[in-house]
Write an enzyme that holds these catalytic residues in place. Structure first.
Site, PDB file in Angstrom:
ATOM      1  N   VAL A 153      35.402  34.737  45.236  1.00  0.00           N
ATOM      2  CA  VAL A 153      35.684  34.322  46.612  1.00  0.00           C
ATOM      3  C   VAL A 153      35.918  35.548  47.489  1.00  0.00           C
ATOM      4  O   VAL A 153      35.465  35.604  48.637  1.00  0.00           O
ATOM      5  CB  VAL A 153      36.907  33.390  46.654  1.00  0.00           C
ATOM      6  CG1 VAL A 153      37.235  32.967  48.080  1.00  0.00           C
ATOM      7  CG2 VAL A 153      36.663  32.161  45.783  1.00  0.00           C
ATOM      8  N   GLU A 154      36.623  36.532  46.957  1.00  0.00           N
ATOM      9  CA  GLU A 154      37.018  37.692  47.758  1.00  0.00           C
ATOM     10  C   GLU A 154      35.871  38.665  48.012  1.00  0.00           C
ATOM     11  O   GLU A 154      35.667  39.107  49.144  1.00  0.00           O
ATOM     12  CB  GLU A 154      38.162  38.426  47.047  1.00  0.00           C
ATOM     13  CG  GLU A 154      39.501  37.727  47.114  1.00  0.00           C
ATOM     14  CD  GLU A 154      40.104  37.789  48.497  1.00  0.00           C
ATOM     15  OE1 GLU A 154      39.673  38.623  49.312  1.00  0.00           O
ATOM     16  OE2 GLU A 154      41.015  36.991  48.773  1.00  0.00           O
ATOM     17  N   SER A 155      35.152  39.042  46.975  1.00  0.00           N
ATOM     18  CA  SER A 155      34.201  40.151  47.104  1.00  0.00           C
ATOM     19  C   SER A 155      32.877  39.902  46.403  1.00  0.00           C
ATOM     20  O   SER A 155      32.057  40.816  46.336  1.00  0.00           O
ATOM     21  CB  SER A 155      34.820  41.425  46.520  1.00  0.00           C
ATOM     22  OG  SER A 155      35.081  41.242  45.130  1.00  0.00           O
ATOM     23  N   TYR A 258      40.025  28.447  51.766  1.00  0.00           N
ATOM     24  CA  TYR A 258      40.141  29.457  50.714  1.00  0.00           C
ATOM     25  C   TYR A 258      40.329  28.830  49.332  1.00  0.00           C
ATOM     26  O   TYR A 258      39.579  29.129  48.387  1.00  0.00           O
ATOM     27  CB  TYR A 258      41.314  30.372  51.056  1.00  0.00           C
ATOM     28  CG  TYR A 258      41.459  31.600  50.198  1.00  0.00           C
ATOM     29  CD1 TYR A 258      40.563  32.662  50.309  1.00  0.00           C
ATOM     30  CD2 TYR A 258      42.509  31.724  49.286  1.00  0.00           C
ATOM     31  CE1 TYR A 258      40.709  33.800  49.539  1.00  0.00           C
ATOM     32  CE2 TYR A 258      42.667  32.852  48.522  1.00  0.00           C
ATOM     33  CZ  TYR A 258      41.764  33.891  48.652  1.00  0.00           C
ATOM     34  OH  TYR A 258      41.913  35.018  47.885  1.00  0.00           O
TER      35      TYR A 258
END
Length: 533
Positions: A153-155, A258
């Site tokens: 999800v982040e990177s 998120y």
């Protein structure tokens, strides 16, 4: 009346006596016909006891039948998390412990990922070197293994990912939160990109905010939005008598989406049949890399050569270095199957390990003077050190200059090793008024995850500060540098302000409003609220 009752009692006694007499006579007759047992003393009592029959005297119809009893069904055993498993996906699934979400956003993102199996396979390929280490760390801390999917999800599992909010690495730490969790951001390296250091810091941070809220969904919201912002949202709901769970809080659209993104990935990787249908490759449940300490300063290309691997593969495991030289006593991450090769080649190596050296500027020295002294062109010196064309460094600043034959090989160091730019399309869920998800008309955009040539962050001891950005087309980067020291107050102050900023690191662009206009930029947060981007 009394005479009648007495007469009835006498009659009953007479009938009972006659019955007993008949029974006795019949018993004597039967006893005479039966053969007496050798030790029988009271033949009449044998009539009341079970008969003893020898095996040969059993009648055919009176034989007992035998039946085979089936074994009791085996009860399902508990899962042994310490047992060895061949697939890392199975080990990952066994550690799932977070409550599930089943809202419309989760279904939306799950469908979005399932419609793009190629993007999922690329993420899995990038995750392969790091995922086993992350799962091991989560299990050692007793944390839910769903969190191992959070870098997707982040990177998108790109350790060189760098956002507009200055968030960097797999876990997308902004400078302020990186310093809070002791991630070094210096002239030599940026540990926000270090796989080992950043993973430890991210799990420390997640554990801290989980203990604050007692809920993993709120902990994830704090990781994305900031624990201070989540705390205020909880207090507002408490004041209004409203629930304080994740779904009930008022939060920005990005934070609202998120946790559903992570839940969607959990649903996919938690379903073995679906993984096979999407063609997601297996990851072996064994350590991909090992670590050892660099005994002396060493060039990145030299370390890669000693390990028998390409420079790109070496940088993928060691992405934190800002310079083409690794400083002494720095942990090196080497593939487990190449560790013995590296040690053997290092022991037998006779050539210098580095063709570069660090040089500290003295008062009054100019870059052109240093370039002439070390036999290197000024433009090459600036490019190796990620310096823009016009900059004046103060005394005490550090530069990388050739050592030995370094000036003859400077062309190979014009760009610090970096991973290629990764741009994956991410969904944008259209928002209706009131913050609810609108139906239909979902649009998709791409998020820029830039690779960096130079370092970013505030150096220690008055070192130079560098920040490199790539434009959308991946062309020449605009580079900024601030030198700490007597002549660098202005630029250092600018960098300090940049370091104090916090903004959300997006795994997907912020959703557009129902009116079709792009939402306003996210508000920056103070460094004290813990936002890591």
């Amino acid at each position: 009346m009394l005479d009648r009752n007495l007469l009835l009692a006498v009659r009953r006694l007479a009938l009972t006596g006659a019955g007993l007499t008949l029974i006795g006579l019949s018993s004597l007759a039967a006893a005479e016909e039966l053969p007496a047992a050798p030790n029988a003393v009271f033949p009449l009592l044998s009539l009341l006891s079970p008969s003893v029959v020898t095996p040969g005297e059993v009648a055919p119809g009176e034989a007992l039948t035998t039946q085979e009893l089936k074994a009791a069904p085996q009860l399902r055993r508990t899962i042994d998390l310490t047992s060895e498993q061949d697939s890392l996906w199975s080990r990952l699934r066994n550690g799932f412990a977070m409550n599930n979400l089943g809202d419309d956003l989760t279904l939306h993102y799950q469908q979005w990922y399932q419609n793009r199996p190629d993007a999922l396979r690329r993420m899995v390929d990038r995750a392969r070197p790091y995922l086993h280490h992350i799962v091991e760390e989560l299990e050692a801390r007793g944390m839910p293994t769903e969190l191992a999917l959070l870098p997707m999800v982040e990177s998108s599992f790109n350790p060189m990912a760098y956002s507009r909010a200055h968030a960097s690495g797999l876990w997308q730490f902004i400078p302020a939160t990186g310093k809070r969790f002791n991630l070094e951001q210096s002239w030599w390296q940026d540990q926000r990109r270090d796989v080992l250091a950043s993973t430890g810091a991210a799990l420390d941070y997640l554990q801290t905010i989980y203990e604050m809220h007692g809920d993993w969904h709120l902990a994830l919201a704090s990781y994305n939005w900031g624990e201070g912002a989540v705390k205020k949202a909880i207090e507002k709901n408490q004041a209004r008598g409203l629930p304080t769970d994740y779904a009930s809080l008022n939060m920005p659209p990005e934070t609202r989406h998120y946790v559903p993104k992570l839940q969607a990935l959990k649903n996919i990787f938690g379903n073995p049949a679906l993984l096979a249908q999407l063609g997601i490759p297996e990851i072996a449940n064994r350590a991909y890399f090992a670590t050892l300490e660099a005994p002396r300063a060493m060039d990145i290309k030299t370390a890669a050569r000693l390990a028998g691997m390409s420079t790109e593969e070496f940088v993928r495991l060691n992405p934190a270095h800002n310079r083409p030289v690794i400083k002494p006593e720095t942990p090196l991450v080497i593939p487990a199957d190449k560790l013995d090769t590296f040690r053997s080649n290092l022991e037998n190596n006779q050539a210098p390990l580095s063709e570069w050296q660090a040089y500290t500027l003295k008062s009054g020295e100019r870059l052109d003077q240093i370039a002439n002294r070390f036999g290197i062109r000024l433009s090459d010196l600036q490019q190796v050190n990620s310096l823009p064309g016009k900059i004046r460094l103060g005394a005490g600043s550090t530069l990388l200059v050739p050592a030995g034959e370094g000036s003859e090989d400077v062309s190979r160091y014009m760009k610090a090793p970096a991973l290629p730019q990764i741009v994956e399309p991410e969904p944008v869920v259209r928002q209706a008024k009131g913050g609810k998800t609108g139906k239909g008309g979902d649009k998709f955009a791409s998020r820029e995850l830039t690779s960096r040539d130079g370092g970013k962050g505030k150096g220690k001891g008055g070192k130079a500060l560098q920040a490199a950005r790539q434009d959308t087309g991946g062309k020449a980067a605009k580079q900024l540098a601030a030198a700490a020291g007597k002549n660098s107050g202005k630029t250092a102050g600018m960098q300090a302000r940049n370091d104090s900023r916090a903004a959300t690191a997006k795994a997907a662009p912020a959703p557009k409003q129902a009116s079709g206009k792009s939402p306003a930029p996210a508000k920056v947060a103070k460094s004290g609220n813990g936002r890591r981007g």
